[in-house]
Write an enzyme that holds these catalytic residues in place. Structure first.
Site, mmCIF file in Angstrom:
data_model
loop_
_atom_site.group_PDB
_atom_site.id
_atom_site.type_symbol
_atom_site.label_atom_id
_atom_site.label_comp_id
_atom_site.label_asym_id
_atom_site.label_seq_id
_atom_site.Cartn_x
_atom_site.Cartn_y
_atom_site.Cartn_z
ATOM 1 N N LYS A 205 0.837 -1.200 0.000
ATOM 2 C CA LYS A 205 0.000 0.000 0.000
ATOM 3 C C LYS A 205 0.878 1.258 0.000
ATOM 4 O O LYS A 205 0.690 2.168 -0.787
ATOM 5 C CB LYS A 205 -0.918 -0.036 1.223
ATOM 6 C CG LYS A 205 -1.822 1.163 1.347
ATOM 7 C CD LYS A 205 -2.738 1.030 2.551
ATOM 8 C CE LYS A 205 -3.392 2.375 2.822
ATOM 9 N NZ LYS A 205 -4.209 2.372 4.027
ATOM 10 N N GLU A 211 10.673 -4.781 4.292
ATOM 11 C CA GLU A 211 10.737 -6.203 3.926
ATOM 12 C C GLU A 211 10.344 -6.395 2.464
ATOM 13 O O GLU A 211 11.002 -7.124 1.707
ATOM 14 C CB GLU A 211 9.787 -7.034 4.804
ATOM 15 C CG GLU A 211 10.152 -7.089 6.271
ATOM 16 C CD GLU A 211 9.458 -6.000 7.080
ATOM 17 O OE1 GLU A 211 9.258 -4.879 6.549
ATOM 18 O OE2 GLU A 211 9.126 -6.271 8.242
ATOM 19 N N GLY A 265 -4.772 -1.747 5.302
ATOM 20 C CA GLY A 265 -3.970 -2.884 4.837
ATOM 21 C C GLY A 265 -4.643 -4.217 5.111
ATOM 22 O O GLY A 265 -4.754 -5.078 4.243
ATOM 23 N N ARG A 266 -5.120 -4.400 6.335
ATOM 24 C CA ARG A 266 -5.705 -5.696 6.722
ATOM 25 C C ARG A 266 -7.111 -5.892 6.164
ATOM 26 O O ARG A 266 -7.736 -6.921 6.389
ATOM 27 C CB ARG A 266 -5.665 -5.855 8.242
ATOM 28 C CG ARG A 266 -6.269 -4.690 9.014
ATOM 29 C CD ARG A 266 -5.806 -4.687 10.473
ATOM 30 N NE ARG A 266 -6.239 -3.498 11.189
ATOM 31 C CZ ARG A 266 -5.573 -2.352 11.241
ATOM 32 N NH1 ARG A 266 -4.426 -2.232 10.579
ATOM 33 N NH2 ARG A 266 -6.019 -1.337 11.935
ATOM 34 N N GLU A 351 -4.416 -6.293 15.043
ATOM 35 C CA GLU A 351 -3.889 -4.998 14.600
ATOM 36 C C GLU A 351 -4.985 -3.934 14.697
ATOM 37 O O GLU A 351 -4.694 -2.746 14.840
ATOM 38 C CB GLU A 351 -3.353 -5.090 13.157
ATOM 39 C CG GLU A 351 -2.377 -3.967 12.825
ATOM 40 C CD GLU A 351 -1.603 -4.192 11.531
ATOM 41 O OE1 GLU A 351 -0.371 -4.392 11.589
ATOM 42 O OE2 GLU A 351 -2.216 -4.174 10.450
ATOM 43 N N HIS A 382 -5.512 -32.570 18.861
ATOM 44 C CA HIS A 382 -4.420 -33.416 19.350
ATOM 45 C C HIS A 382 -3.247 -32.565 19.811
ATOM 46 O O HIS A 382 -2.133 -33.064 19.933
ATOM 47 C CB HIS A 382 -4.000 -34.395 18.255
ATOM 48 C CG HIS A 382 -5.133 -35.260 17.816
ATOM 49 N ND1 HIS A 382 -5.480 -36.413 18.466
ATOM 50 C CD2 HIS A 382 -6.054 -35.088 16.836
ATOM 51 C CE1 HIS A 382 -6.551 -36.943 17.887
ATOM 52 N NE2 HIS A 382 -6.917 -36.148 16.902
ATOM 53 N N LYS A 510 9.602 -0.653 13.749
ATOM 54 C CA LYS A 510 10.142 -0.331 12.414
ATOM 55 C C LYS A 510 11.224 0.734 12.529
ATOM 56 O O LYS A 510 12.277 0.644 11.903
ATOM 57 C CB LYS A 510 9.024 0.202 11.508
ATOM 58 C CG LYS A 510 8.011 -0.808 11.059
ATOM 59 C CD LYS A 510 7.054 -0.160 10.061
ATOM 60 C CE LYS A 510 5.815 -0.976 9.821
ATOM 61 N NZ LYS A 510 4.815 -0.323 9.003
HETATM 62 O O1 F6P Z 1 3.381 -2.966 9.741
HETATM 63 C C1 F6P Z 1 2.020 -3.041 9.643
HETATM 64 C C2 F6P Z 1 1.521 -2.733 8.279
HETATM 65 O O2 F6P Z 1 1.473 -1.376 8.093
HETATM 66 C C3 F6P Z 1 0.170 -3.374 8.045
HETATM 67 O O3 F6P Z 1 -0.874 -2.647 8.545
HETATM 68 C C4 F6P Z 1 0.170 -3.538 6.572
HETATM 69 O O4 F6P Z 1 -0.786 -4.449 6.150
HETATM 70 C C5 F6P Z 1 1.588 -4.017 6.347
HETATM 71 O O5 F6P Z 1 2.360 -3.295 7.274
HETATM 72 C C6 F6P Z 1 2.124 -3.846 4.954
HETATM 73 O O6 F6P Z 1 2.094 -2.524 4.562
HETATM 74 P P1 F6P Z 1 2.255 -2.120 3.039
HETATM 75 O O7 F6P Z 1 1.144 -2.727 2.284
HETATM 76 O O8 F6P Z 1 2.230 -0.621 3.016
HETATM 77 O O9 F6P Z 1 3.584 -2.658 2.568
#
Ligand code: F6P
Length: 547
Positions: A205, A211, A265-266, A351, A382, A510
């Site tokens: 987003k 990452e 995002g979620r 979140e 189990h 972060k």
């Molecule tokens: O670190 C949390 C977050 O901001 C989430 O809310 C989001 O889904 C994820 O990182 C990834 O963010 P992006 O889509 O901006 O890479």
């Protein structure tokens, strides 16, 4: 607004004291209409909430609490595009992404539906090109493998849906998800793939997530060992709000699918973040998923609170967290293809509602979101079910049961379902000392041996669960299920007076990772200022990595 001070909350405290020793088992024995009273249906999805620590009075009181916090008005505020994510000054409009009736939804005086429809049309065109082979890789071959590079909401939702909808896969298409910056994730994925037929979807987003950008850069380096720079356009597309960063990364913005800041995002799998779903299962199935989400949106908006599935599930959650003191909530799908469903729900819920500050910026004194966890049944039985049955914590469970399997194998599905039903029955009923005694006598036990064993075999019971049951896991049904949980989380956020749509709590880690990184990149660089634990761990890493 502090919910704990309002009369309806206080009334629930008194009700809890009256009800805490009431046995569900007795309530079932007394009331043959309990199942009927405590079930809700929405287009083939049935919620049975009769195995909860409730009476009719409990539900009346929970609904009064929902009304007293202005729930119907909050629902309307979300649906009408108000900036209810007030800390980021954003509307919250995942419901617009699946607004299949296409009625206008306004944000800042502008209807967002035309741009949503335009991106859906772009996704469809792209899927058609990829599936037909018109979209070709640098050596003229058709794409066979989609690699989604994203994390959090840009990974969990689409990965869960692709797993769940594997029976709907487009022939010849495979999908892979790389999220972790641990090189293992990318390397073990790429080692199976051919760059000539691999299409990367870089999903972020913000397009600033460390990452994702690191993985995307390494994926591009891997690709460039075979293809040339100008071939990148055929093998890398992006999904983002941030066209500038996408262009800077080197992805042609013609190959970018837009999302908007009013998509959390979620909550984004319904947007172009769902592109891997559409590529893997076909645009038609992606649209069926949207249809299902939309059906649940209509239910949530139009049903009275007492017949409203997300409201009931949300309020039951409040009942357990705030009155019974539950700290966790298990989601157990009896469907192996929903293995990642609890993971997605974990991000969605934790979140959203992992908050200690209310909407007015004050620290709150009551409990908010529980820990969400779970794995598919019967495997969980189990592993951790022992604690749910006989442990000292009250853990409400959601059982998710599709009646029919996409993979019918002799009696497997009946055995699976029997186990799911048995768990909810056992949790509710338990087994009392008389029943255990009778069983032990039957098995030949007597005297001291019987008395010694008896207490270990007693199950307290009275442990709550919901059952969500439906004919088959279709794209529509999956859409309904996910939207149900999204709205449940919203309902709870309204009661707790928190903003469920920001996530400031993930920022500190972060920031600190960026500060620590230079200490790890150069062995002889002066280590920055940290606590002694962090400093010594940095030193240890520097020493050990040369071994
Ligand atoms: O670190 C949390 C977050 O901001 C989430 O809310 C989001 O889904 C994820 O990182 C990834 O963010 P992006 O889509 O901006 O890479």
């Amino acid at each position: 607004m502090t919910p704990i001070n309002i009369p309806e909350w206080q009334s629930l405290i008194r009700h809890y004291t009256d009800l805490k020793y009431t046995s569900m088992r007795e309530e079932f024995a007394l009331d043959s209409g309990r199942f009927k009273r405590f079930t809700i249906e929405c287009d083939g999805l049935l919620l049975d909430y009769s195995k909860n620590r409730i009476t009719k009075e409990t539900i009346d009181k929970l609904i009064k609490l929902a009304k007293s916090v202005d729930m119907p008005n909050w629902i309307e505020r979300m649906y009408s595009g108000e900036a209810i994510n007030h800390t980021e000054d954003r509307a919250v409009l995942h419901i617009a992404l699946r607004n299949r009736s296409n009625t206008p939804i306004m944000v800042d005086g502008e209807d967002v539906m035309p741009e949503i429809n335009a991106v859906l049309a772009q996704m469809k065109r792209f899927c058609d090109q990829v599936h037909s082979g018109e979209w070709q890789g640098f050596s003229g071959k058709k794409m066979t493998d989609i690699v989604n590079i994203g994390i959090g909401g840009s990974d969990l939702g689409p990965a869960m849906i692709c797993d769940a909808l594997e029976p709907y896969e487009v022939e010849g298409m495979s999908v892979h998800f790389v999220s972790n910056v641990d090189g293992t994730d990318l390397s073990t994925t790429l080692e199976k793939l051919n760059p000539e037929t691999t299409l990367f979807v870089v999903a972020s987003k913000t397009f600033t997530t460390q990452e994702t950008l690191t993985n995307a850069e390494s994926a591009r380096s891997w690709f460039l060992k075979s293809g040339s720079q100008q071939d990148v356009a055929k093998h890398f597309v992006a999904v983002s709000t941030n066209a500038k960063a996408v262009a800077e990364f080197g992805i042609d913005t013609d190959n970018m699918f837009e999302i908007w800041d009013w998509v959390g995002g979620r909550y984004s799998l319904w947007s172009a973040i769902g592109l891997p779903i559409a590529l893997y299962t076909g645009m038609e199935n992606f649209e069926r998923l949207l249809d299902g989400g939309h059906a649940m949106d209509n239910h949530f908006r139009n049903q009275p609170l007492e017949k409203n599935m997300p409201v009931i599930m949300g309020m039951l959650g409040v009942w357990y967290v705030n009155f019974f003191g539950s700290q966790t909530h298990a989601i157990v799908p009896y469907d192996h293809s929903l293995a990642r469903f609890p993971n997605h729900m974990q991000q969605l819920d934790m979140e959203s509602n992992g908050k200690v500050t209310n909407r007015e910026g004050q620290r709150i004194s009551y409990k908010t979101g529980p820990v969400i966890w779970g794995t598919p049944g019967t495997n969980g039985q189990h592993a951790y079910f022992q604690l749910i049955h006989q442990g000292t914590q009250l853990i409400p469970v959601d059982f998710v049961l599709p009646v029919n399997s996409h993979y019918p194998e002799s009696d497997h599905q009946s055995i699976l379902l029997a186990n799911g039903l048995a768990q909810s029955e056992a949790l509710m009923k338990g087994k009392n000392a008389e029943e255990v005694r009778a069983e032990l006598v039957k098995d030949g036990f007597e005297g001291e041996a019987l008395e010694a064993l008896l207490p270990h075999k007693v199950f307290p019971g009275n442990r709550p669960s919901n059952t969500l049951i439906f004919p088959k896991l279709t794209p529509e049904m999956l859409g309904k299920l996910v939207a149900l949980y999204e709205h449940k989380v919203f309902v709870q956020g309204v009661v707790w007076n928190i903003n469920s749509f920001d996530q400031w709590g993930v920022e500190l880690g972060k920031q600190l990772a960026k500060v620590i990184l230079p200490d790890l990149l150069e062995d002889d660089a002066q280590i920055g200022v940290h606590d002694s634990s962090t400093t010594n761990l940095i030193k240890m890493i520097r020493e050990l990595r040369h071994d």
